[in-house]
Motif scaffolding. Structure first.
Motif, PDB file in Angstrom:
ATOM      1  N   LEU A  91      47.044  40.306  38.447  1.00 59.92           N
ATOM      2  CA  LEU A  91      46.214  41.515  38.430  1.00 59.92           C
ATOM      3  C   LEU A  91      44.778  41.187  38.033  1.00 59.92           C
ATOM      4  O   LEU A  91      43.819  41.708  38.616  1.00 59.92           O
ATOM      5  CB  LEU A  91      46.816  42.544  37.467  1.00 59.92           C
ATOM      6  CG  LEU A  91      46.094  43.891  37.376  1.00 59.92           C
ATOM      7  CD1 LEU A  91      46.101  44.588  38.728  1.00 59.92           C
ATOM      8  CD2 LEU A  91      46.754  44.775  36.313  1.00 59.92           C
ATOM      9  N   ALA A  92      44.620  40.295  37.061  1.00 59.61           N
ATOM     10  CA  ALA A  92      43.280  39.886  36.653  1.00 59.61           C
ATOM     11  C   ALA A  92      42.575  39.123  37.775  1.00 59.61           C
ATOM     12  O   ALA A  92      41.368  39.331  38.019  1.00 59.61           O
ATOM     13  CB  ALA A  92      43.360  39.020  35.393  1.00 59.61           C
ATOM     14  N   VAL A  93      43.302  38.266  38.479  1.00 60.63           N
ATOM     15  CA  VAL A  93      42.700  37.516  39.586  1.00 60.63           C
ATOM     16  C   VAL A  93      42.259  38.462  40.695  1.00 60.63           C
ATOM     17  O   VAL A  93      41.162  38.327  41.261  1.00 60.63           O
ATOM     18  CB  VAL A  93      43.700  36.474  40.117  1.00 60.63           C
ATOM     19  CG1 VAL A  93      43.177  35.831  41.395  1.00 60.63           C
ATOM     20  CG2 VAL A  93      43.950  35.402  39.070  1.00 60.63           C
ATOM     21  N   VAL A  94      43.091  39.443  41.021  1.00 62.61           N
ATOM     22  CA  VAL A  94      42.742  40.409  42.075  1.00 62.61           C
ATOM     23  C   VAL A  94      41.531  41.236  41.650  1.00 62.61           C
ATOM     24  O   VAL A  94      40.656  41.554  42.476  1.00 62.61           O
ATOM     25  CB  VAL A  94      43.948  41.312  42.384  1.00 62.61           C
ATOM     26  CG1 VAL A  94      43.540  42.440  43.336  1.00 62.61           C
ATOM     27  CG2 VAL A  94      45.070  40.497  42.988  1.00 62.61           C
ATOM     28  N   LEU A  95      41.449  41.574  40.372  1.00 56.92           N
ATOM     29  CA  LEU A  95      40.297  42.330  39.884  1.00 56.92           C
ATOM     30  C   LEU A  95      39.014  41.511  40.002  1.00 56.92           C
ATOM     31  O   LEU A  95      37.969  42.026  40.434  1.00 56.92           O
ATOM     32  CB  LEU A  95      40.528  42.742  38.429  1.00 56.92           C
ATOM     33  CG  LEU A  95      39.486  43.689  37.811  1.00 56.92           C
ATOM     34  CD1 LEU A  95      39.453  45.005  38.577  1.00 56.92           C
ATOM     35  CD2 LEU A  95      39.790  43.934  36.341  1.00 56.92           C
ATOM     36  N   VAL A  96      39.085  40.231  39.645  1.00 52.46           N
ATOM     37  CA  VAL A  96      37.910  39.361  39.801  1.00 52.46           C
ATOM     38  C   VAL A  96      37.562  39.214  41.275  1.00 52.46           C
ATOM     39  O   VAL A  96      36.384  39.240  41.664  1.00 52.46           O
ATOM     40  CB  VAL A  96      38.187  37.988  39.156  1.00 52.46           C
ATOM     41  CG1 VAL A  96      37.064  37.009  39.476  1.00 52.46           C
ATOM     42  CG2 VAL A  96      38.343  38.134  37.647  1.00 52.46           C
TER      43      VAL A  96
ATOM     44  N   VAL B 193      35.643  43.767  54.105  1.00 52.53           N
ATOM     45  CA  VAL B 193      36.047  43.798  52.698  1.00 52.53           C
ATOM     46  C   VAL B 193      37.542  44.031  52.577  1.00 52.53           C
ATOM     47  O   VAL B 193      38.238  43.366  51.786  1.00 52.53           O
ATOM     48  CB  VAL B 193      35.260  44.886  51.949  1.00 52.53           C
ATOM     49  CG1 VAL B 193      35.855  45.129  50.566  1.00 52.53           C
ATOM     50  CG2 VAL B 193      33.798  44.499  51.816  1.00 52.53           C
ATOM     51  N   ALA B 194      38.074  44.942  53.360  1.00 54.64           N
ATOM     52  CA  ALA B 194      39.505  45.244  53.281  1.00 54.64           C
ATOM     53  C   ALA B 194      40.352  44.051  53.693  1.00 54.64           C
ATOM     54  O   ALA B 194      41.346  43.735  53.032  1.00 54.64           O
ATOM     55  CB  ALA B 194      39.817  46.454  54.166  1.00 54.64           C
ATOM     56  N   VAL B 195      39.986  43.380  54.763  1.00 58.95           N
ATOM     57  CA  VAL B 195      40.772  42.225  55.224  1.00 58.95           C
ATOM     58  C   VAL B 195      40.727  41.111  54.186  1.00 58.95           C
ATOM     59  O   VAL B 195      41.749  40.473  53.892  1.00 58.95           O
ATOM     60  CB  VAL B 195      40.256  41.735  56.584  1.00 58.95           C
ATOM     61  CG1 VAL B 195      40.935  40.428  56.975  1.00 58.95           C
ATOM     62  CG2 VAL B 195      40.498  42.784  57.656  1.00 58.95           C
ATOM     63  N   VAL B 196      39.558  40.853  53.613  1.00 57.34           N
ATOM     64  CA  VAL B 196      39.446  39.812  52.591  1.00 57.34           C
ATOM     65  C   VAL B 196      40.292  40.164  51.369  1.00 57.34           C
ATOM     66  O   VAL B 196      40.986  39.307  50.799  1.00 57.34           O
ATOM     67  CB  VAL B 196      37.975  39.604  52.199  1.00 57.34           C
ATOM     68  CG1 VAL B 196      37.861  38.637  51.027  1.00 57.34           C
ATOM     69  CG2 VAL B 196      37.179  39.068  53.385  1.00 57.34           C
ATOM     70  N   MET B 197      40.269  41.430  50.967  1.00 58.69           N
ATOM     71  CA  MET B 197      41.067  41.845  49.813  1.00 58.69           C
ATOM     72  C   MET B 197      42.566  41.742  50.099  1.00 58.69           C
ATOM     73  O   MET B 197      43.340  41.274  49.254  1.00 58.69           O
ATOM     74  CB  MET B 197      40.709  43.289  49.433  1.00 58.69           C
ATOM     75  CG  MET B 197      39.375  43.436  48.726  1.00 58.69           C
ATOM     76  SD  MET B 197      39.368  42.641  47.102  1.00 58.69           S
ATOM     77  CE  MET B 197      40.698  43.492  46.284  1.00 58.69           C
ATOM     78  N   VAL B 198      42.983  42.157  51.276  1.00 60.64           N
ATOM     79  CA  VAL B 198      44.410  42.120  51.616  1.00 60.64           C
ATOM     80  C   VAL B 198      44.913  40.685  51.691  1.00 60.64           C
ATOM     81  O   VAL B 198      45.961  40.340  51.129  1.00 60.64           O
ATOM     82  CB  VAL B 198      44.659  42.865  52.943  1.00 60.64           C
ATOM     83  CG1 VAL B 198      46.076  42.608  53.448  1.00 60.64           C
ATOM     84  CG2 VAL B 198      44.441  44.356  52.755  1.00 60.64           C
ATOM     85  N   THR B 199      44.171  39.822  52.377  1.00 62.66           N
ATOM     86  CA  THR B 199      44.599  38.426  52.494  1.00 62.66           C
ATOM     87  C   THR B 199      44.546  37.709  51.150  1.00 62.66           C
ATOM     88  O   THR B 199      45.426  36.905  50.827  1.00 62.66           O
ATOM     89  CB  THR B 199      43.737  37.685  53.514  1.00 62.66           C
ATOM     90  OG1 THR B 199      42.336  37.830  53.165  1.00 62.66           O
ATOM     91  CG2 THR B 199      43.931  38.254  54.909  1.00 62.66           C
TER      92      THR B 199
END
Length: 329
Positions: free
Chosen positions: A13-18, A298-304
């Motif tokens: 969760l912390a990695v995804v937030l960063v 942005v969405a594709v980068v976040m999902v992948t």
């Protein structure tokens, strides 16, 4: 196991937030005007100002970022020409090209990418692990040398070369297969499989070379361990020695790497999707980059990125399940 999973989940969760902060800063705060991109090249300053107000770009940066996170978790409301549109969570905004929800675009493209990644995974596991095991068991002989050369050739061949060769051989010359056209699995499973066969082979052959080398080295390392020599000294047959003892330790790193590669495949399959015309997430990212459609990028980068983080947690758990000597702490 439960404590380890909870710690890894909090770390993920912390990695995804960063990751979200870096992605947001890169695409929305970096030099450039998102309002001008969203409005289009023919907009006048007044129209750009209206778009900036609709997107809340006049707010401080930290408030904009908070709205970005809030939209992903709870959804967001957007003003369009036809009224107010509610974007359900996870909401990454509206496409600059057609005001369509970015989440819907990704959901529409996800089956093609999932089909490609799953089929390619089966190909690289069958070919890679089989070749690696055979090479380890025939070490020093002509079989190992031939397989080693084939593995090196597979590693050095880009996917667009192998894909083009497969198209020319099976579609143009032999005419055994049709030129790939994506057919949804639920519409026609047979046509789905036939049309996905060449993309699976093109991507799976590239990855199988890596798995062949990993399987070979892991198998040789396992066969050299003390407990394997002890079983051999007590008269255990070679078949039972390999099947019951050596194979489990050799396959553990392969299982872990498979989980990690499957997660990253949602972003790495871009070139294969473009070559074979598959309407997947990779093709969506390329088209969005060409048109500077920031919400889609942005969405594709976040999902992948999130898929890679989750896949690494799964890889650790599978590694521990495959090799009982591993202790999760």
């Amino acid at each position: 196991m439960t404590g380890y999973f909870l710690r890894r989940a909090l770390g993920a969760l912390a990695v995804v937030l960063v990751l979200s902060a870096v992605v947001y800063a890169t695409f929305y705060i970096a030099p450039g005007d998102p309002a001008r991109l969203a409005c289009g090249p023919r907009c006048n300053p007044e129209q750009i100002s209206q778009v900036r107000e609709q997107l809340a770009l006049n707010d401080p940066v930290y408030v904009q970022y908070w709205h970005f996170l809030q939209g992903i978790v709870t959804g967001h409301d957007y003003s369009t020409g036809t009224g107010v549109l509610h974007c359900q969570a996870p909401c990454f905004g509206l496409s600059y090209q057609n005001d369509q929800q970015v989440t819907d675009l990704i959901v529409q493209r996800l089956p093609a990418t999932a089909s490609l990644a799953t089929g390619a995974m089966v190909v690289w596991l069958l070919l890679g692990t089989g070749t690696g095991l055979l090479s380890a068991l025939r070490r020093g002989g002509p079989t190992e040398r031939v397989l080693t050369w084939l593995t090196l050739a597979g590693t050095a061949t880009p996917v667009f070369i192998s894909g083009l060769g497969l198209l020319m051989l099976f579609c143009a010359y032999l005419e055994w297969l049709p030129f790939p056209t994506y057919v949804p699995l639920m519409d026609d499973p047979e046509q789905w499989a036939w049309n996905m066969l060449l993309p699976w082979l093109a991507l799976g052959l590239l990855e199988s070379a890596k798995y062949a080398r990993l399987t070979r080295s892991s198998m040789l390392e396992t066969l050299a361990e003390d407990h394997i020599r002890t079983f051999r000294a007590y008269g255990a047959t070679e078949r039972s020695l390999i099947g019951r003892h050596a194979l489990r330790g050799a396959v553990a790193p392969v299982v872990a790497l498979t989980a990690a590669d499957f997660g990253s495949m949602f972003g790495n399959a871009m070139l294969t999707e473009m070559m074979f015309g598959l309407p997947g997430i990779g093709q969506l990212l390329v088209n969005a980059t060409r048109t500077i459609d920031l919400p889609v990028v942005v969405a594709v980068v976040m999902v992948t990125g999130t898929a890679v983080v989750i896949a690494n947690i799964v890889a650790d758990l599978l590694y521990a399940a495959a090799d009982r000597r591993v202790v999760l702490r």
